[in-house]
Design a protein around this motif. Sequence first.
Motif, PDB file in Angstrom:
ATOM      1  N   THR A   5       1.399  -0.619  -0.095  1.00 38.97           N
ATOM      2  CA  THR A   5       0.121   0.278  -0.260  1.00 38.97           C
ATOM      3  C   THR A   5       0.868   1.340   0.240  1.00 38.97           C
ATOM      4  O   THR A   5       1.950   1.518   1.173  1.00 38.97           O
ATOM      5  CB  THR A   5      -0.992   0.188   1.308  1.00 38.97           C
ATOM      6  OG1 THR A   5      -1.106  -0.996   1.446  1.00 38.97           O
ATOM      7  CG2 THR A   5      -1.702   1.400   0.994  1.00 38.97           C
ATOM      8  N   LEU A   6       0.414   1.762  -0.878  1.00 42.24           N
ATOM      9  CA  LEU A   6       1.511   2.964  -1.351  1.00 42.24           C
ATOM     10  C   LEU A   6       0.113   4.397  -0.926  1.00 42.24           C
ATOM     11  O   LEU A   6      -1.063   4.454  -1.475  1.00 42.24           O
ATOM     12  CB  LEU A   6       1.712   3.099  -2.313  1.00 42.24           C
ATOM     13  CG  LEU A   6       2.564   1.689  -3.132  1.00 42.24           C
ATOM     14  CD1 LEU A   6       3.071   2.428  -4.342  1.00 42.24           C
ATOM     15  CD2 LEU A   6       3.972   1.598  -2.366  1.00 42.24           C
ATOM     16  N   LYS A   7       1.324   5.975  -0.495  1.00 39.38           N
ATOM     17  CA  LYS A   7       0.943   6.481  -1.056  1.00 39.38           C
ATOM     18  C   LYS A   7       1.855   8.264  -1.098  1.00 39.38           C
ATOM     19  O   LYS A   7       2.959   8.591  -0.910  1.00 39.38           O
ATOM     20  CB  LYS A   7       0.065   7.275   1.576  1.00 39.38           C
ATOM     21  CG  LYS A   7      -0.940   8.519   0.934  1.00 39.38           C
ATOM     22  CD  LYS A   7      -2.220   8.662   0.610  1.00 39.38           C
ATOM     23  CE  LYS A   7      -2.689   9.900   1.171  1.00 39.38           C
ATOM     24  NZ  LYS A   7      -2.676  11.461   0.296  1.00 39.38           N
ATOM     25  N   LEU A   8       0.968   8.142  -2.670  1.00 43.90           N
ATOM     26  CA  LEU A   8       1.368   9.384  -3.280  1.00 43.90           C
ATOM     27  C   LEU A   8       0.753  10.825  -3.529  1.00 43.90           C
ATOM     28  O   LEU A   8      -0.544  10.202  -3.443  1.00 43.90           O
ATOM     29  CB  LEU A   8       1.789   8.388  -4.654  1.00 43.90           C
ATOM     30  CG  LEU A   8       3.158   7.408  -4.719  1.00 43.90           C
ATOM     31  CD1 LEU A   8       2.800   6.600  -6.044  1.00 43.90           C
ATOM     32  CD2 LEU A   8       3.948   7.514  -3.980  1.00 43.90           C
ATOM     33  N   PRO A   9       1.781  11.641  -4.167  1.00 44.86           N
ATOM     34  CA  PRO A   9       1.025  12.786  -4.568  1.00 44.86           C
ATOM     35  C   PRO A   9       0.120  12.895  -5.516  1.00 44.86           C
ATOM     36  O   PRO A   9      -0.131  11.846  -6.735  1.00 44.86           O
ATOM     37  CB  PRO A   9       2.195  13.597  -4.616  1.00 44.86           C
ATOM     38  CG  PRO A   9       3.560  13.230  -4.571  1.00 44.86           C
ATOM     39  CD  PRO A   9       2.687  11.897  -4.261  1.00 44.86           C
ATOM     40  N   ILE A 108     -12.024  10.013  -3.467  1.00 43.75           N
ATOM     41  CA  ILE A 108     -12.293  10.058  -3.130  1.00 43.75           C
ATOM     42  C   ILE A 108     -12.844  10.893  -2.619  1.00 43.75           C
ATOM     43  O   ILE A 108     -12.974  12.016  -3.215  1.00 43.75           O
ATOM     44  CB  ILE A 108     -11.938   9.351  -1.714  1.00 43.75           C
ATOM     45  CG1 ILE A 108     -10.054  10.020  -1.562  1.00 43.75           C
ATOM     46  CG2 ILE A 108     -11.730   8.166  -1.955  1.00 43.75           C
ATOM     47  CD1 ILE A 108      -9.427   9.155  -0.120  1.00 43.75           C
ATOM     48  N   GLU A 109     -13.674  11.805  -1.384  1.00 41.63           N
ATOM     49  CA  GLU A 109     -13.447  13.098  -1.106  1.00 41.63           C
ATOM     50  C   GLU A 109     -12.573  13.916  -1.104  1.00 41.63           C
ATOM     51  O   GLU A 109     -11.919  14.140  -1.062  1.00 41.63           O
ATOM     52  CB  GLU A 109     -15.123  13.833  -0.409  1.00 41.63           C
ATOM     53  CG  GLU A 109     -14.925  14.689   0.771  1.00 41.63           C
ATOM     54  CD  GLU A 109     -16.149  14.567  -0.270  1.00 41.63           C
ATOM     55  OE1 GLU A 109     -16.431  16.895  -0.900  1.00 41.63           O
ATOM     56  OE2 GLU A 109     -17.301  13.570  -1.166  1.00 41.63           O
ATOM     57  N   PRO A 110     -12.894  15.097  -2.203  1.00 42.84           N
ATOM     58  CA  PRO A 110     -11.786  15.856  -2.335  1.00 42.84           C
ATOM     59  C   PRO A 110     -11.575  16.625  -0.743  1.00 42.84           C
ATOM     60  O   PRO A 110     -12.306  16.803  -0.205  1.00 42.84           O
ATOM     61  CB  PRO A 110     -12.167  17.316  -3.290  1.00 42.84           C
ATOM     62  CG  PRO A 110     -13.488  16.459  -4.094  1.00 42.84           C
ATOM     63  CD  PRO A 110     -14.096  15.565  -3.456  1.00 42.84           C
ATOM     64  N   ASP A 111      -9.854  17.096  -1.104  1.00 40.07           N
ATOM     65  CA  ASP A 111      -9.649  17.163   0.522  1.00 40.07           C
ATOM     66  C   ASP A 111      -8.555  17.876   0.424  1.00 40.07           C
ATOM     67  O   ASP A 111      -6.781  17.046   0.215  1.00 40.07           O
ATOM     68  CB  ASP A 111      -9.751  16.630   1.434  1.00 40.07           C
ATOM     69  CG  ASP A 111      -8.793  16.949   3.127  1.00 40.07           C
ATOM     70  OD1 ASP A 111      -8.392  18.127   3.068  1.00 40.07           O
ATOM     71  OD2 ASP A 111      -9.092  15.660   3.531  1.00 40.07           O
ATOM     72  N   LYS A 112      -7.713  18.900   0.298  1.00 38.63           N
ATOM     73  CA  LYS A 112      -6.932  19.561  -0.115  1.00 38.63           C
ATOM     74  C   LYS A 112      -5.376  19.312   0.807  1.00 38.63           C
ATOM     75  O   LYS A 112      -4.981  19.171  -0.190  1.00 38.63           O
ATOM     76  CB  LYS A 112      -6.813  21.692   0.299  1.00 38.63           C
ATOM     77  CG  LYS A 112      -6.019  22.397  -0.169  1.00 38.63           C
ATOM     78  CD  LYS A 112      -6.194  23.226  -0.536  1.00 38.63           C
ATOM     79  CE  LYS A 112      -4.621  24.335  -1.092  1.00 38.63           C
ATOM     80  NZ  LYS A 112      -5.062  25.607  -1.909  1.00 38.63           N
ATOM     81  N   ALA A 113      -5.670  19.235   2.165  1.00 38.51           N
ATOM     82  CA  ALA A 113      -4.953  18.822   3.322  1.00 38.51           C
ATOM     83  C   ALA A 113      -3.988  17.751   3.165  1.00 38.51           C
ATOM     84  O   ALA A 113      -3.338  17.354   2.771  1.00 38.51           O
ATOM     85  CB  ALA A 113      -5.522  19.120   4.583  1.00 38.51           C
ATOM     86  N   ASN A 114      -5.200  16.459   1.813  1.00 36.70           N
ATOM     87  CA  ASN A 114      -5.041  15.313   2.310  1.00 36.70           C
ATOM     88  C   ASN A 114      -5.217  14.982   1.101  1.00 36.70           C
ATOM     89  O   ASN A 114      -5.459  13.762   0.421  1.00 36.70           O
ATOM     90  CB  ASN A 114      -5.434  14.837   2.997  1.00 36.70           C
ATOM     91  CG  ASN A 114      -5.346  14.631   4.266  1.00 36.70           C
ATOM     92  OD1 ASN A 114      -4.885  14.352   4.570  1.00 36.70           O
ATOM     93  ND2 ASN A 114      -7.064  14.784   5.292  1.00 36.70           N
ATOM     94  N   ALA A 115      -4.646  15.837  -0.125  1.00 39.72           N
ATOM     95  CA  ALA A 115      -4.751  15.307  -1.444  1.00 39.72           C
ATOM     96  C   ALA A 115      -3.356  14.462  -2.015  1.00 39.72           C
ATOM     97  O   ALA A 115      -2.357  14.180  -1.400  1.00 39.72           O
ATOM     98  CB  ALA A 115      -4.729  16.546  -2.319  1.00 39.72           C
ATOM     99  N   GLY A 116      -4.322  13.148  -2.829  1.00 41.84           N
ATOM    100  CA  GLY A 116      -3.138  12.484  -2.998  1.00 41.84           C
ATOM    101  C   GLY A 116      -4.197  11.614  -3.927  1.00 41.84           C
ATOM    102  O   GLY A 116      -4.802  11.154  -3.632  1.00 41.84           O
TER     103      GLY A 116
END
Length: 124
Positions: A5-9, A108-116
């Motif tokens: 599992t990866l989290k990327l920009p 998923i729901e747009p979220d500027k702080a958690n965008a990616g």
Amino acid sequence: MQKATLKLPFPPSVNHVWRRKKGGGMYLAKRACAYRIDVASRIMALRAKGLIPKKPISGPVGIRTALCPPDRRKRDIDNYAKALYDALTHAGVWNDDSQVMREERLWIEPDKANAGVKIVLEWN
């Protein structure tokens, strides 16, 4: 079955990846180049932690992506896979994105702080 599992920009749209040179030919846009470098550095960090294989995956790959945009602008979900997959290829996650045999994409729901983009890779 192995899994990572990866989290990327949030990736650039395919509409902003390639630019045409005056006189013909194409080049990678600065934004797309910066994205590839960012992804490659994050992949190196994940490899150092043992969270993904040190060598490129060589067989078939399944991928699930959950895209979280930074704002509510209208976007086409299929415009983001190419830049993301090319960045993963460039970073050596797999040999080539033609290895992707199964994919699932969702917003998923747009979220500027958690965008990616959250990615789940599966392979044998």
